[in-house]
Design a protein around this motif. Structure first.
Motif, PDB file in Angstrom:
ATOM      1  N   HIS A   5     -20.528  23.043  -3.700  1.00  0.00           N
ATOM      2  CA  HIS A   5     -19.956  24.058  -2.808  1.00  0.00           C
ATOM      3  C   HIS A   5     -18.696  23.586  -2.116  1.00  0.00           C
ATOM      4  O   HIS A   5     -18.247  24.231  -1.173  1.00  0.00           O
ATOM      5  N   ILE A   8     -15.784  26.258  -1.360  1.00  0.00           N
ATOM      6  CA  ILE A   8     -16.088  27.307  -0.387  1.00  0.00           C
ATOM      7  C   ILE A   8     -16.347  26.723   0.998  1.00  0.00           C
ATOM      8  O   ILE A   8     -15.917  27.275   2.007  1.00  0.00           O
ATOM      9  N   HIS A  11     -13.140  25.907   2.756  1.00  0.00           N
ATOM     10  CA  HIS A  11     -12.470  27.141   3.134  1.00  0.00           C
ATOM     11  C   HIS A  11     -13.101  27.763   4.381  1.00  0.00           C
ATOM     12  O   HIS A  11     -12.432  28.122   5.344  1.00  0.00           O
ATOM     13  N   VAL A  12     -14.429  27.868   4.357  1.00  0.00           N
ATOM     14  CA  VAL A  12     -15.124  28.509   5.477  1.00  0.00           C
ATOM     15  C   VAL A  12     -15.029  27.676   6.748  1.00  0.00           C
ATOM     16  O   VAL A  12     -14.827  28.204   7.837  1.00  0.00           O
TER      17      VAL A  12
ATOM     18  N   LEU B  44     -20.116  34.257   6.559  1.00  0.00           N
ATOM     19  CA  LEU B  44     -20.001  35.284   5.524  1.00  0.00           C
ATOM     20  C   LEU B  44     -18.849  36.244   5.795  1.00  0.00           C
ATOM     21  O   LEU B  44     -18.671  37.238   5.080  1.00  0.00           O
ATOM     22  N   HIS B  45     -18.117  35.935   6.835  1.00  0.00           N
ATOM     23  CA  HIS B  45     -17.035  36.793   7.287  1.00  0.00           C
ATOM     24  C   HIS B  45     -16.077  37.190   6.180  1.00  0.00           C
ATOM     25  O   HIS B  45     -15.692  38.339   6.027  1.00  0.00           O
ATOM     26  N   GLU B  46     -15.724  36.206   5.350  1.00  0.00           N
ATOM     27  CA  GLU B  46     -14.706  36.459   4.328  1.00  0.00           C
ATOM     28  C   GLU B  46     -15.281  36.584   2.932  1.00  0.00           C
ATOM     29  O   GLU B  46     -14.771  37.321   2.111  1.00  0.00           O
ATOM     30  N   ASP B  47     -16.327  35.797   2.702  1.00  0.00           N
ATOM     31  CA  ASP B  47     -16.813  35.725   1.322  1.00  0.00           C
ATOM     32  C   ASP B  47     -18.321  35.545   1.289  1.00  0.00           C
ATOM     33  O   ASP B  47     -18.910  35.038   2.226  1.00  0.00           O
ATOM     34  N   GLU B  48     -18.919  35.931   0.181  1.00  0.00           N
ATOM     35  CA  GLU B  48     -20.340  35.690  -0.008  1.00  0.00           C
ATOM     36  C   GLU B  48     -20.587  34.197  -0.168  1.00  0.00           C
ATOM     37  O   GLU B  48     -19.693  33.452  -0.549  1.00  0.00           O
ATOM     38  N   MET B  49     -21.826  33.793   0.154  1.00  0.00           N
ATOM     39  CA  MET B  49     -22.209  32.394  -0.016  1.00  0.00           C
ATOM     40  C   MET B  49     -23.669  32.334  -0.468  1.00  0.00           C
ATOM     41  O   MET B  49     -24.459  33.224  -0.160  1.00  0.00           O
ATOM     42  N   TYR B  88     -26.738  35.078  -3.700  1.00  0.00           N
ATOM     43  CA  TYR B  88     -25.563  35.118  -2.832  1.00  0.00           C
ATOM     44  C   TYR B  88     -25.731  36.179  -1.766  1.00  0.00           C
ATOM     45  O   TYR B  88     -26.136  37.308  -2.059  1.00  0.00           O
ATOM     46  N   ARG B  90     -23.980  38.338   1.529  1.00  0.00           N
ATOM     47  CA  ARG B  90     -22.712  38.823   2.092  1.00  0.00           C
ATOM     48  C   ARG B  90     -23.022  39.746   3.261  1.00  0.00           C
ATOM     49  O   ARG B  90     -24.144  40.225   3.399  1.00  0.00           O
TER      50      ARG B  90
END
Lengths: 109, 109
Positions: A5, A8, A11-12, B44-49, B88, B90
DNA sequence: TTGTCATATGAACAATTGCTCATATGTTCA
DNA sequence: TGAACATATGAGCAATTGTTCATATGACAA
């Protein structure tokens, strides 16, 4: 090998506010997370009210209301003024209304 | 004789939503009232995880994260999709972002 | 099938929380 | 000052909650 990971996560992490801020955010919402306090804030939506009027409205003890008003005041969500023996509480700013409105939207979407 | 609130009580009562709605509102905000869940939503603000990435990010147990994701999902705050062994998560709608943003505003005003 | 990875779940425990009860503080009026 | 009203506060208790630990489910690959 468990999956990776790194990308990601980096980035997060860059976008995450400081832990202290997130803690404060949680603490703030915790205050909204109680029906009694929600009712109190809703009652003050339009006009100030004294403690005993709120207690009568919610059909609860003066003591219980007073304890909750203390919590709300500590979080800067309500403010008060004294007039003789009576103390009137009001919402201290418009964030209260918008936060509740957003929550309401989520429920009724 | 204690002072009279009849006028204000009648006025406020007319504007108060049903008890059940106020209860639901409190329950919703209760979910925002925990730092771990706030962090998850922020992540999760921007992307799924995937679950294990969130666990790694927050330096917490997979189990703890999974329990919290269940709470968030039950409240329709997150959604998930499966891709092989991985799941994932989101944010499920934009209310999450606006509620958090309003809270943030209140803190930093 | 067997083994491994990813996730979910149930029970249990510690910590937090909201209310009650008793009492204290503060204000007004006689 | 003393009595009555309005509000605040501290201790204590029951209920809720977040985490841990052990284990279950589900998917994939050999």
């Amino acid at each position: 090998m468990p999956h990776n990971h790194e990308a990601i996560l980096n980035h997060v992490k860059a976008d995450m506010p400081a832990d202290e801020v997130l803690q404060d955010l949680g603490d703030l919402f915790k205050i909204f997370g109680d029906t009694t306090r929600i009712k109190i804030m809703y009652a003050l939506h339009e006009d100030e009210m004294c403690v005993c009027a709120i207690a009568e409205l919610l059909n609860m003890t003066q003591s219980a209301i007073s304890h909750q008003l203390k919590v709300l005041k500590a979080a800067n969500l309500v403010a008060s003024r004294r007039d003789g023996k009576t103390i009137y509480y009001r919402l201290s700013d418009d964030h209260v209304k918008s936060i509740i409105a957003q929550g309401y939207d989520h429920l009724t979407e």
